[in-house]
Design a protein around this motif. Structure first.
Motif, PDB file in Angstrom:
ATOM      1  N   GLN A  59       0.813  -0.981   0.289  1.00  0.00           N
ATOM      2  CA  GLN A  59       0.303   0.229  -0.096  1.00  0.00           C
ATOM      3  C   GLN A  59       0.898   1.119   0.298  1.00  0.00           C
ATOM      4  OE1 GLN A  59      -3.801   0.922   0.358  1.00  0.00           O
ATOM      5  NE2 GLN A  59      -3.149  -2.446  -0.497  1.00  0.00           N
ATOM      6  N   ALA A  60       0.436   1.883  -0.832  1.00  0.00           N
ATOM      7  CA  ALA A  60       0.762   3.460  -0.603  1.00  0.00           C
ATOM      8  C   ALA A  60       0.480   4.178  -0.965  1.00  0.00           C
ATOM      9  CB  ALA A  60       2.145   3.372  -2.543  1.00  0.00           C
ATOM     10  N   ALA A  61       0.852   5.996  -1.071  1.00  0.00           N
ATOM     11  CA  ALA A  61       0.435   7.020  -0.918  1.00  0.00           C
ATOM     12  C   ALA A  61      -0.512   7.061  -2.437  1.00  0.00           C
ATOM     13  CB  ALA A  61       1.257   8.248  -0.579  1.00  0.00           C
ATOM     14  N   PRO A  62      -1.845   7.713  -1.965  1.00  0.00           N
ATOM     15  CA  PRO A  62      -2.404   7.865  -3.834  1.00  0.00           C
ATOM     16  C   PRO A  62      -1.804   9.033  -4.630  1.00  0.00           C
ATOM     17  CG  PRO A  62      -4.250   9.069  -1.226  1.00  0.00           C
ATOM     18  CD  PRO A  62      -2.265   8.938  -1.159  1.00  0.00           C
ATOM     19  N   VAL A  63      -2.071   8.432  -6.206  1.00  0.00           N
ATOM     20  CA  VAL A  63      -1.561   8.953  -7.398  1.00  0.00           C
ATOM     21  C   VAL A  63      -2.384   9.667  -7.568  1.00  0.00           C
ATOM     22  CG1 VAL A  63      -0.438   7.145  -7.140  1.00  0.00           C
ATOM     23  CG2 VAL A  63      -1.796   6.517  -8.307  1.00  0.00           C
ATOM     24  N   GLU A  64      -1.886  10.250  -9.318  1.00  0.00           N
ATOM     25  CA  GLU A  64      -3.029  10.820  -9.575  1.00  0.00           C
ATOM     26  C   GLU A  64      -3.178  10.967 -10.443  1.00  0.00           C
ATOM     27  OE1 GLU A  64      -0.980  15.618 -10.412  1.00  0.00           O
ATOM     28  OE2 GLU A  64       0.893  14.512  -9.777  1.00  0.00           O
ATOM     29  N   LEU A  65      -3.692   9.370 -11.492  1.00  0.00           N
ATOM     30  CA  LEU A  65      -4.424   8.822 -11.927  1.00  0.00           C
ATOM     31  C   LEU A  65      -4.173   7.500 -11.513  1.00  0.00           C
ATOM     32  CD1 LEU A  65      -5.171   8.812 -14.835  1.00  0.00           C
ATOM     33  CD2 LEU A  65      -3.384   8.881 -15.850  1.00  0.00           C
ATOM     34  N   SER A  66      -5.006   6.726 -12.577  1.00  0.00           N
ATOM     35  CA  SER A  66      -4.587   5.747 -12.266  1.00  0.00           C
ATOM     36  C   SER A  66      -5.369   4.472 -13.439  1.00  0.00           C
ATOM     37  CB  SER A  66      -5.742   4.554 -11.112  1.00  0.00           C
ATOM     38  OG  SER A  66      -5.127   4.929  -9.476  1.00  0.00           O
ATOM     39  N   VAL A  67      -4.259   4.538 -14.239  1.00  0.00           N
ATOM     40  CA  VAL A  67      -5.021   3.443 -15.584  1.00  0.00           C
ATOM     41  C   VAL A  67      -5.451   1.784 -15.490  1.00  0.00           C
ATOM     42  CG1 VAL A  67      -4.143   2.713 -18.504  1.00  0.00           C
ATOM     43  CG2 VAL A  67      -3.475   4.892 -17.402  1.00  0.00           C
ATOM     44  N   VAL A  68      -6.044   1.496 -15.615  1.00  0.00           N
ATOM     45  CA  VAL A  68      -6.775   0.244 -15.549  1.00  0.00           C
ATOM     46  C   VAL A  68      -6.902  -0.777 -16.942  1.00  0.00           C
ATOM     47  CG1 VAL A  68      -8.602  -1.768 -14.918  1.00  0.00           C
ATOM     48  CG2 VAL A  68      -8.358   0.794 -13.465  1.00  0.00           C
ATOM     49  N   ILE A  69      -5.816  -1.000 -16.964  1.00  0.00           N
ATOM     50  CA  ILE A  69      -5.854  -2.263 -18.159  1.00  0.00           C
ATOM     51  C   ILE A  69      -5.863  -4.172 -18.114  1.00  0.00           C
ATOM     52  CG2 ILE A  69      -4.324  -3.293 -20.226  1.00  0.00           C
ATOM     53  CD1 ILE A  69      -2.527  -0.408 -18.875  1.00  0.00           C
ATOM     54  N   PRO A  70      -7.527  -4.439 -18.481  1.00  0.00           N
ATOM     55  CA  PRO A  70      -8.030  -5.775 -18.660  1.00  0.00           C
ATOM     56  C   PRO A  70      -7.031  -6.313 -19.405  1.00  0.00           C
ATOM     57  CG  PRO A  70      -9.869  -4.740 -18.834  1.00  0.00           C
ATOM     58  CD  PRO A  70      -8.115  -3.432 -18.985  1.00  0.00           C
ATOM     59  N   GLY A 141      -9.739  -4.332 -11.414  1.00  0.00           N
ATOM     60  CA  GLY A 141      -9.196  -3.077 -11.412  1.00  0.00           C
ATOM     61  C   GLY A 141      -9.654  -1.724 -10.858  1.00  0.00           C
ATOM     62  N   LEU A 142     -10.542  -1.844 -10.573  1.00  0.00           N
ATOM     63  CA  LEU A 142     -11.122  -0.745 -10.238  1.00  0.00           C
ATOM     64  C   LEU A 142     -10.913  -0.474  -8.833  1.00  0.00           C
ATOM     65  CD1 LEU A 142     -14.392   0.527 -12.289  1.00  0.00           C
ATOM     66  CD2 LEU A 142     -11.959   1.367 -11.894  1.00  0.00           C
ATOM     67  N   ASP A 143     -11.223  -2.057  -8.440  1.00  0.00           N
ATOM     68  CA  ASP A 143     -11.327  -2.066  -6.557  1.00  0.00           C
ATOM     69  C   ASP A 143      -9.897  -1.511  -6.151  1.00  0.00           C
ATOM     70  OD1 ASP A 143     -13.651  -2.557  -6.523  1.00  0.00           O
ATOM     71  OD2 ASP A 143     -13.295  -4.725  -6.644  1.00  0.00           O
ATOM     72  N   HIS A 144      -8.845  -1.581  -6.813  1.00  0.00           N
ATOM     73  CA  HIS A 144      -7.591  -1.335  -6.147  1.00  0.00           C
ATOM     74  C   HIS A 144      -6.775   0.005  -7.157  1.00  0.00           C
ATOM     75  CE1 HIS A 144      -7.536  -6.055  -5.649  1.00  0.00           C
ATOM     76  NE2 HIS A 144      -7.059  -5.924  -5.393  1.00  0.00           N
ATOM     77  N   THR A 145      -7.542   1.159  -8.045  1.00  0.00           N
ATOM     78  CA  THR A 145      -7.025   1.679  -7.730  1.00  0.00           C
ATOM     79  C   THR A 145      -6.688   2.654  -7.157  1.00  0.00           C
ATOM     80  OG1 THR A 145      -9.375   3.515  -8.125  1.00  0.00           O
ATOM     81  CG2 THR A 145      -8.314   2.242 -10.006  1.00  0.00           C
ATOM     82  N   ARG A 146      -5.765   3.627  -7.020  1.00  0.00           N
ATOM     83  CA  ARG A 146      -5.776   4.854  -5.526  1.00  0.00           C
ATOM     84  C   ARG A 146      -5.755   5.620  -6.458  1.00  0.00           C
ATOM     85  NH1 ARG A 146       0.133   4.590  -4.351  1.00  0.00           N
ATOM     86  NH2 ARG A 146       0.716   3.294  -6.077  1.00  0.00           N
ATOM     87  N   GLY A 147      -5.909   6.682  -6.851  1.00  0.00           N
ATOM     88  CA  GLY A 147      -6.072   7.421  -8.166  1.00  0.00           C
ATOM     89  C   GLY A 147      -6.415   8.553  -8.379  1.00  0.00           C
ATOM     90  N   ARG A 148      -6.726   9.853  -8.163  1.00  0.00           N
ATOM     91  CA  ARG A 148      -7.956  11.118  -8.444  1.00  0.00           C
ATOM     92  C   ARG A 148      -8.118  10.742  -9.113  1.00  0.00           C
ATOM     93  NH1 ARG A 148      -4.168  15.959  -7.425  1.00  0.00           N
ATOM     94  NH2 ARG A 148      -6.014  16.366  -7.549  1.00  0.00           N
ATOM     95  N   ALA A 149      -7.711  10.103  -9.959  1.00  0.00           N
ATOM     96  CA  ALA A 149      -8.773   9.560 -11.519  1.00  0.00           C
ATOM     97  C   ALA A 149      -8.570   8.577 -12.355  1.00  0.00           C
ATOM     98  CB  ALA A 149      -8.076  10.750 -12.561  1.00  0.00           C
ATOM     99  N   VAL A 150      -9.391   7.859 -12.577  1.00  0.00           N
ATOM    100  CA  VAL A 150      -8.615   7.002 -13.677  1.00  0.00           C
ATOM    101  C   VAL A 150      -9.294   6.474 -14.772  1.00  0.00           C
ATOM    102  CG1 VAL A 150      -9.601   4.505 -13.275  1.00  0.00           C
ATOM    103  CG2 VAL A 150      -9.523   5.905 -11.662  1.00  0.00           C
ATOM    104  N   ILE A 151      -8.799   6.025 -15.712  1.00  0.00           N
ATOM    105  CA  ILE A 151      -8.588   5.421 -16.708  1.00  0.00           C
ATOM    106  C   ILE A 151      -8.952   4.296 -17.271  1.00  0.00           C
ATOM    107  CG2 ILE A 151      -7.738   5.767 -19.694  1.00  0.00           C
ATOM    108  CD1 ILE A 151      -6.225   8.884 -18.385  1.00  0.00           C
ATOM    109  N   ILE A 152      -9.932   3.836 -17.946  1.00  0.00           N
ATOM    110  CA  ILE A 152     -10.112   2.471 -18.269  1.00  0.00           C
ATOM    111  C   ILE A 152      -9.190   2.473 -19.686  1.00  0.00           C
ATOM    112  CG2 ILE A 152     -11.205   0.393 -18.469  1.00  0.00           C
ATOM    113  CD1 ILE A 152     -12.758   1.722 -16.319  1.00  0.00           C
TER     114      ILE A 152
END
Length: 179
Positions: A59-70, A141-152
């Motif tokens: 676990q780490a600090a939140p990030v600005e962007l998470s990109v989820v890629i199936p 993937g969404l369940d594990h995001t830490r980003g303030r914004a998420v792109i799939i």
């Protein structure tokens, strides 16, 4: 030996029958497992090392962007996809994470993703026990995001990573996320 709280016992009971044929049940299982890992620090520490069905990062600090890629059988695309993602995101100067969800691939997708996770702390690999389908992989993937914004985006390069900077700039201009 300490006694588990009632809600923890309920979560533990959820693990007696691991679903393999019902995507909704599999998603509930994954969420319950995530809750258990978050609730029990000793178990959470185990999630920092490679597991039989995946690699989890500490676990780490939140990030600005998470990109989820199936990803399903994407071994031929992964090196190109990863390189193009870095080339598109690094110049932006934002913190980001790449969350790849291996959806039961039968090729070398998983070992390649595990190597990326080992080499790059921004890469998280989630390995589903079998192919549950695109939507379940996205949800995992969404369940594990830490980003303030998420792109799939898909792992087959049908979504060109080169459009990400323009997409992110558009989001920031409209004020949906702080710059």
């Amino acid at each position: 030996m300490r006694h588990a709280a009632p809600e923890q016992r309920q979560v533990e009971r959820a693990f007696t029958d691991i679903p393999t044929d019902d995507p909704e049940a599999a998603l509930r299982f994954c969420r319950a497992l995530s809750t258990l890992l978050d609730a029990e620090p000793a178990i959470g520490r185990l999630a920092q090392t490679p597991l039989a069905h995946g690699v989890a990062q500490p676990q780490a600090a939140p990030v600005e962007l998470s990109v989820v890629i199936p990803a399903y059988n994407e071994e031929e695309n992964l090196p190109t996809l990863y390189g193009r993602l870095l080339a598109s995101l690094d110049p932006l100067g934002i913190s980001y994470e790449l969350i790849f969800v291996n959806d039961g691939s039968r090729d070398h997708t998983l070992p390649m993703l595990q190597q990326l996770s080992a080499d790059d702390p921004r890469v998280l690999t989630i390995d589903l026990a079998r192919n549950f389908g695109h939507q379940v992989a996205i949800s995992a993937g969404l369940d594990h995001t830490r980003g303030r914004a998420v792109i799939i985006m898909d792992g087959d390069l049908q979504d060109p990573p080169e459009v990400l900077p323009q997409f992110i700039a558009n989001i920031m201009i409209k004020g949906t996320t702080a710059a």
